[in-house]
Design a protein around this motif. Sequence first.
Motif, PDB file in Angstrom:
ATOM      1  N   PRO A 168     -18.252  19.407  16.190  1.00 32.28           N
ATOM      2  CA  PRO A 168     -18.798  20.496  15.354  1.00 32.28           C
ATOM      3  C   PRO A 168     -19.640  21.501  16.123  1.00 32.28           C
ATOM      4  N   TYR A 169     -20.095  21.143  17.335  1.00 28.15           N
ATOM      5  CA  TYR A 169     -20.986  22.026  18.085  1.00 28.15           C
ATOM      6  C   TYR A 169     -20.324  22.630  19.319  1.00 28.15           C
ATOM      7  N   ARG A 181     -23.659  24.986  24.753  1.00 35.03           N
ATOM      8  CA  ARG A 181     -23.382  23.559  24.587  1.00 35.03           C
ATOM      9  C   ARG A 181     -22.379  23.144  25.657  1.00 35.03           C
ATOM     10  N   PRO A 240     -16.020  13.679  22.148  1.00 33.89           N
ATOM     11  CA  PRO A 240     -16.679  12.790  21.181  1.00 33.89           C
ATOM     12  C   PRO A 240     -16.710  13.444  19.806  1.00 33.89           C
ATOM     13  N   ALA A 241     -16.490  12.649  18.775  1.00 37.08           N
ATOM     14  CA  ALA A 241     -16.413  13.201  17.420  1.00 37.08           C
ATOM     15  C   ALA A 241     -17.692  13.917  17.023  1.00 37.08           C
ATOM     16  N   ASP A 242     -18.845  13.413  17.493  1.00 37.90           N
ATOM     17  CA  ASP A 242     -20.112  14.030  17.101  1.00 37.90           C
ATOM     18  C   ASP A 242     -20.367  15.346  17.827  1.00 37.90           C
ATOM     19  N   LEU A 243     -19.603  15.614  18.888  1.00 35.61           N
ATOM     20  CA  LEU A 243     -19.786  16.863  19.629  1.00 35.61           C
ATOM     21  C   LEU A 243     -18.888  17.983  19.120  1.00 35.61           C
TER      22      LEU A 243
END
Length: 363
Positions: A295-296, A302, A290-293
């Motif tokens: 960066p982390y 994580r 997922p794009a929001d994941l």
Amino acid sequence: MKLVGLSRQIMLAMMAIALGVTLLVILTSYAFYYLWQIYWPDNSLDSSWIPTGPEWIWIIGATLAGLALSILVAINLSRRILVPLNSVAASIRRVAQGDLNARAIAGDRSLGEAAQLADDFNALANQLQRMTEEQAFWNAAIAHELRTPVTILRGRLQGLAEGVFTPSTSQFLSLLTQVEGLTRLIEDLRVVSLVESGHLDLQLRETQLDAEINAVVDMVGDALQSAGQRAILELDARSVYCDPVRIRQALLALLHNVCRYAVAGHVRIQSHVKDGWCELSVEDDGPGMPADLIPYLFTAFRRAQGARSGGSGLGLAVVAAIARAHGGRAACRTAASGGSVFTLTWPIDPVHGLPGPDCGEHG
């Protein structure tokens, strides 16, 4: 109103300025009249050097007015200055007592340095709070990761000691597996901590990277096969400058990540050297990140959802740490096929690091 401290010093300073200006005006007036009588005696003014009654009233009135004005200015200025200073002092006391949510009020930003002091304190408090929260998170995460293997070891050993389990080769191999998992977890934590503190020593030397990659792929061949994965290698045969042990460790973490998260299919492992940089990439067939994941991904502990088996949550953090230790960075992007591409990039010249954004953005 009782003025103390800085407010009192400002008031006294303003009063001294007012008295000094008044005295200067009086003395320069006398000098002016004196020079007038010397150079223009025919146009002499009143020769009396003693002020008349109206002049005394004017002098005293002007002095009192100057003092009153200076006091008002001093009170207003001290209030504006003391708002951020008192706020910073109070916030420091609160932080010292354990309240990390304390923040200073900048107040009148036209004062410049005082407002900047409040801003700098708030930035420091934010950083301190973030580090404290991260430390608490790390402590909880480490305790969670250690609890499972330690509980299993304790239960198995207690069962063996009490005769519940019959000593056998399979029992000892199971215990050894748990010990190896603990060893990997401790090593991963050590690597991440050493890189963060800048104390990870690399054994840099000229390395045949393709041979190292082949060795790692052979090592995890059974795991890849069990996950329905087939490795496709596209390797540059040229030698590179790196720590082969750490690069193998990073590649091993990436391949274990593929075994846990990727769908059955192909795993493309590529390496190439270009313009003084070496890039090692691992690409799977999906399902992608997922794009929001993204960066982390390289943050410790994580995990993505849907893993086939549990992991420590440290694998990608170790990858990023090893890349940073080499002066490079780790990154992840979505492939055209919909899968994920993980890359390690580091300079062939160990003296120079990768330009552009800080590695911490990915690590």
